[in-house]
Design an enzyme around this catalytic site. Sequence first.
Site, PDB file in Angstrom:
ATOM      1  N   HIS A 187       3.589  21.027  59.903  1.00 42.15           N
ATOM      2  CA  HIS A 187       3.364  22.463  60.082  1.00 42.15           C
ATOM      3  C   HIS A 187       2.009  22.630  60.751  1.00 42.15           C
ATOM      4  CE1 HIS A 187       2.791  26.690  59.205  1.00 42.15           C
ATOM      5  NE2 HIS A 187       4.009  26.774  58.695  1.00 42.15           N
ATOM      6  N   ARG A 243       0.876  34.467  61.780  1.00 44.84           N
ATOM      7  CA  ARG A 243       1.080  34.614  63.233  1.00 44.84           C
ATOM      8  C   ARG A 243       2.206  35.608  63.514  1.00 44.84           C
ATOM      9  NH1 ARG A 243       2.578  29.199  64.645  1.00 44.84           N
ATOM     10  NH2 ARG A 243       2.455  28.733  62.424  1.00 44.84           N
TER      11      ARG A 243
END
Length: 635
Positions: free
Chosen positions: A249, A269
Amino acid sequence: MAEVERHKYDVVVIGAGGAGLRAVIEARERGHSVAVVCKSLFGKAHTVMAEGGCAASMGNANPNDNWQTHFKDTMRGGKFLNNWRMAELHAKEAPDRVWELETYGALFDRTKDGRISQRNFGGHTWPRLAHVGDRTGLEIIRTMQQKIVSLQQEDFKETGDYEARIKIFAECTITELLKDGDRISGAFGYYRETGNLVLFETPAVVLATGGIGKSYIVTSNSWEYTGDGHALALRAGATLINMEFLQFHPTGMVWPPSVRGILVTEGVRGDGGVLKNTDGKRFMFDYIPPVFKGQYAESEEEADKWLADNDSARRTPDLLPRDEVARAINTEVKEGRGTPNGGVYLDIASRMPAAEIIRRLPSMHHQFKELADVDITKEPMEVGPTCHYVMGGVEVDPDTAAATVPGLFAAGECSGGMHGSNRLGGNSLSDLLVFGRRAGLGAASYIEGLAERPTVSEADVEDAAAGALAPFGDSGENPYTLHSDLQKVMNELVGIIRKENEVQEAIEKLVVLRDRYENVAVSGGRQFNPGWHVAIDMRNMLLVSECVAKAALLRTESRGGHTRDDHPKMEAQWRNTLLVCEVDRSVGNKFVPGVTVTPKAQIPMRPDLLELIDIAEAEKYFTEAELADHPGRTS
Ligand code: FAD
């Protein structure tokens, strides 16, 4: 022989995360008795940690969404190596599984007009993640536990016994699966608190044990993720696929060292947070790979326009699939534009008011304040890649979740195929619901079709008991030292970027570690003895690490969660090839046998599904022969 507690169930589900609990509900709804065994406390599983949300094309936030787009996004994210039938079932069934959770009592965040809210996430064309702030997994587990309690209440009314059909065995680790001939006949384990041994006689086992991250130093995974289901399946004679594909990740915490690896949700995000290097540059615009060219915004203005209105512009490259973002961060740090702690900046503070950040991302705000003394409403976060998810797992039949051993089923992160070479964020929670249910149904149908139940032999029970107690000894290898040596090997030699000579070196070192394991010894008694627990876990971590390393050596291309520095391109021939891991008992020892890895051709995609992929995109992934009948070629 040591004393062994005994139980009999129609189905034994190993793991009480999302996949396990959904399987329990389904098998019980079909009238069967089910044991749920979990090595942690009931309610503490990785599913609880899931923050961002659960992907399902309900079309609430954008009516253009549908299962076909979710299917294509999932296949594209996995670089078209996914088991297409699983991706199809997943995309079609995920909305029903989310709506069904509401009927169990789940409370998702809402749109203004009262529908389930959906947020943006990497690789998803439309806002698609049903969520509860950044605590979605917690709500999913809470809801399924509540459903299980309601089923137990129904059973009480009928039988006078709450546990007549569902019983939970918490803090109980399964160490071995037992067989009668080629069929599953039971599962053997021990209670972590007392050290007492326990046997479950059962014709059907559903593995729902999650991932393998604890083989790595920097990981978002907690202590439970030691690849137990993967290893139990292998030792029982089942096959694993796609083990070379690990998801790093892009955004784990990098500072302070004690919390390195802890996840920073992609929801940051998705909600507008942007990645920046130490020059203050939003660098992701420099990393849009050729296969995604034209699909992502090419300027900050366009990316910000997209955030305000998804239909008016292309999406920000901050939300490229995770493998792409992780590699980009890796490059920025390597080329000297990273933070002093080896990460990059993730900035949400300059993007929205403080109160909005706290409302949308309460856990992230709390996590950084408590663990790093950083106020994310005022300062950027420091983030870097962390080992997060294993795409590889038990090879299963897509419709029934059956493994290659009769009576064995697998669902959730410990199964393989669904996500291909890279999983899209949010697609795990939906995977758990869709295939957890299918595994419960698969196990129910299997036992309903049995002419006679398998039996457990006393010799097997004795052998399993001796195996569980084998680590006790006066002196020998310390299991903690072995664990940290293994993590170093995997982190340094089979990490985010791989090279032939390094992976080869890892395989040689894994053989040495496997030999050292034969001398592992733990002192003290059986009552809560963490050294013993680690010694048992090490068998599984060593076995699955060998699968990862051997498959990584064989796959001479870069695709999704497998990046070979010496083979940087994706090759169409490899898309068509799965690497299948099996146990090789001619080498190694009883607990950590050797592993063979064999290439196998994928089943060609059904024409109606292949037709959904635009020819211009399909050409980037498929061979000419595979595309011969595509309408883009024939019309
Ligand atoms: P788990 O939920 O991990 O459950 C595994 C169970 O198996 C546990 O009960 C464990 O105790 C038990 N177990 C393991 N070994 C044994 C054994 N030998 N004997 C008995 N029991 C055993 N995915 C998304 O889709 N959206 C997200 O927003 C998201 N956020 C995430 C955030 C974090 C921090 C992490 C770590 C993951 C996130 N993921 C997310 C991924 C997702 O949470 C996991 O992939 C998923 O929850 C795995 O579910 P599972 O049911 O397969 O396993």
